[in-house]
Design an enzyme around this catalytic site. Structure first.
Site, PDB file in Angstrom:
ATOM      1  N   ASP A  50       0.837  -1.212   0.000  1.00 58.35           N
ATOM      2  CA  ASP A  50       0.000   0.000   0.000  1.00 58.35           C
ATOM      3  C   ASP A  50       0.867   1.256   0.000  1.00 58.35           C
ATOM      4  O   ASP A  50       0.352   2.379  -0.074  1.00 58.35           O
ATOM      5  CB  ASP A  50      -1.011  -0.012   1.160  1.00 58.35           C
ATOM      6  CG  ASP A  50      -0.346  -0.004   2.521  1.00 58.35           C
ATOM      7  OD1 ASP A  50       0.889  -0.141   2.603  1.00 58.35           O
ATOM      8  OD2 ASP A  50      -1.088   0.129   3.526  1.00 58.35           O
ATOM      9  N   SER A  51       2.197   1.076   0.028  1.00 54.18           N
ATOM     10  CA  SER A  51       3.103   2.210  -0.198  1.00 54.18           C
ATOM     11  C   SER A  51       2.820   2.841  -1.557  1.00 54.18           C
ATOM     12  O   SER A  51       3.232   3.970  -1.816  1.00 54.18           O
ATOM     13  CB  SER A  51       4.567   1.751  -0.135  1.00 54.18           C
ATOM     14  OG  SER A  51       4.780   0.626  -0.968  1.00 54.18           O
ATOM     15  N   ASP A  88      -1.162  -6.155  -0.161  1.00 58.28           N
ATOM     16  CA  ASP A  88      -1.463  -5.491   1.118  1.00 58.28           C
ATOM     17  C   ASP A  88      -2.954  -5.265   1.289  1.00 58.28           C
ATOM     18  O   ASP A  88      -3.640  -4.842   0.339  1.00 58.28           O
ATOM     19  CB  ASP A  88      -0.792  -4.108   1.138  1.00 58.28           C
ATOM     20  CG  ASP A  88       0.388  -4.056   2.083  1.00 58.28           C
ATOM     21  OD1 ASP A  88       0.507  -4.920   2.962  1.00 58.28           O
ATOM     22  OD2 ASP A  88       1.199  -3.118   1.923  1.00 58.28           O
ATOM     23  N   LYS A 108      -1.204  -9.327   3.046  1.00 55.54           N
ATOM     24  CA  LYS A 108      -0.419  -8.830   4.189  1.00 55.54           C
ATOM     25  C   LYS A 108      -1.276  -7.851   4.972  1.00 55.54           C
ATOM     26  O   LYS A 108      -2.042  -7.081   4.367  1.00 55.54           O
ATOM     27  CB  LYS A 108       0.860  -8.134   3.715  1.00 55.54           C
ATOM     28  CG  LYS A 108       1.637  -7.479   4.865  1.00 55.54           C
ATOM     29  CD  LYS A 108       3.052  -7.109   4.501  1.00 55.54           C
ATOM     30  CE  LYS A 108       3.230  -5.758   3.838  1.00 55.54           C
ATOM     31  NZ  LYS A 108       2.728  -4.619   4.618  1.00 55.54           N
ATOM     32  N   GLU A 130       9.541  -4.141  10.344  1.00 58.48           N
ATOM     33  CA  GLU A 130       9.946  -2.848   9.755  1.00 58.48           C
ATOM     34  C   GLU A 130      10.468  -1.889  10.821  1.00 58.48           C
ATOM     35  O   GLU A 130       9.856  -1.717  11.890  1.00 58.48           O
ATOM     36  CB  GLU A 130       8.750  -2.199   9.020  1.00 58.48           C
ATOM     37  CG  GLU A 130       9.129  -0.824   8.450  1.00 58.48           C
ATOM     38  CD  GLU A 130       8.171  -0.265   7.413  1.00 58.48           C
ATOM     39  OE1 GLU A 130       7.192  -0.957   7.060  1.00 58.48           O
ATOM     40  OE2 GLU A 130       8.420   0.871   6.967  1.00 58.48           O
TER      41      GLU A 130
END
Ligand code: KIV
Length: 286
Positions: free
Chosen positions: A57-58, A96, A126, A195
């Site tokens: 989703d970045s 995502d 994810k 992360e």
């Protein structure tokens, strides 16, 4: 081709969720390689080189110019997931779940994850969260949806966390993240993205879990590494986190190409007759 038929010669076998789940460096495996992709073109370029593609989703920040990932919708993730599936043949592809599509209840998460799996045809989803998402992860996995977990710095919780700062500097926070790691593994996640943690914590989580850890700004000891493709290619240059290594200056290259093209058009140097239809070529060998 049935799953029992080996792929034709020259076509490498598709990497599956169980392949990724079995990939612990402690068992002698080399680190897993993962990158993000949002388009068919990028997926095709990555196909031979990575074990896992994440449709992250970045994309909200990288492609759409949002300030964070919170505005990304399920429809965007499905559309980009479908595009990636048209380009990816070999890597395991994970999509995502965007903010607001899974946090409310395990049932809601199942409905939206099932839409992603059915409409994209990817290998799994994810989602971000630790202890608080364990019940949801277990609910999805028991109903046939492979889940890649995501702990540590969780971009969808940016407002609660007060920014994109590294995690686990204080002992209490490190303990909480370690508990998150155990919770998602016990719930049945096949692997976990770690992360933005301090290095000793990324290492500790990797040693403590039997599922693979995929680090991004975590530790070289992780079972795999993931980065955003546009970051390593120098295409997304709004900011460069410490954990990114840039292998190319594609953004500068595109700017330079656009500048040269604009100068050629304005000076009448492009197009020339060689770029036109219906013109005789000058030599028979052209
Ligand atoms: O959205 C994303 O691209 C991600 C990776 C950076 C792990 O979650």
């Amino acid at each position: 081709m049935s799953i029992h038929t080996p792929p034709p010669p020259g076509i490498p076998r598709k990497i599956t969720v169980p392949d990724i789940a079995a990939h612990k460096r402690a068992h002698g495996a080399v680190p897993l390689v993962a990158l993000t992709a949002y388009t068919a073109l990028t997926a095709k370029l990555l196909d031979d080189h990575v074990d896992l593609i994440l449709v992250g989703d970045s994309l909200g920040m990288v492609l759409y110019g949002f300030e964070d990932t919170l505005s990304v919708t399920l429809e965007m993730m499905i559309a980009h997931g479908q595009a990636v599936m048209r380009g990816a043949r070999r890597p395991c592809v994970i999509v995502d779940m965007p903010f607001g599509s899974y946090q409310e209840s395990p049932q809601m998460a199942f409905r939206n994850a099932a839409r992603i799996i059915k409409e994209v045809g990817c290998d799994g989803v994810k989602l971000e969260g630790g202890v608080e998402m364990a019940e949801t992860i277990s609910y999805l996995v028991k109903r046939g949806i492979p889940v890649l977990a995501h702990i540590g710095l969780m971009p969808q919780s940016v407002h609660i966390a007060g920014g994109f700062r590294s995690r686990g500097r204080e002992a209490a926070e490190a303990e909480t993240i370690l508990q998150d790691a155990h919770a998602v593994a016990d719930a049945g996640a096949f692997a976990v993205v770690v992360e933005g943690t301090v290095e000793p914590l990324g290492r500790r989580i990797t040693e403590a879990l039997s599922i693979p850890t995929i680090g991004i700004g975590a530790s070289p000891a992780c079972d795999g590494q993931i980065l955003v493709m546009e970051d390593i290619a120098g295409l997304f240059t709004d900011f460069k986190p410490r954990f990114v290594k840039r292998y190319l200056e594609l953004g500068k290259g595109i700017g330079d190409a656009a500048k040269a093209y604009a100068e050629d058009v304005r000076a009448g140097r492009f197009p020339t007759l060689e770029h036109c239809f219906g013109i005789e070529k000058s030599t028979p060998h052209d």
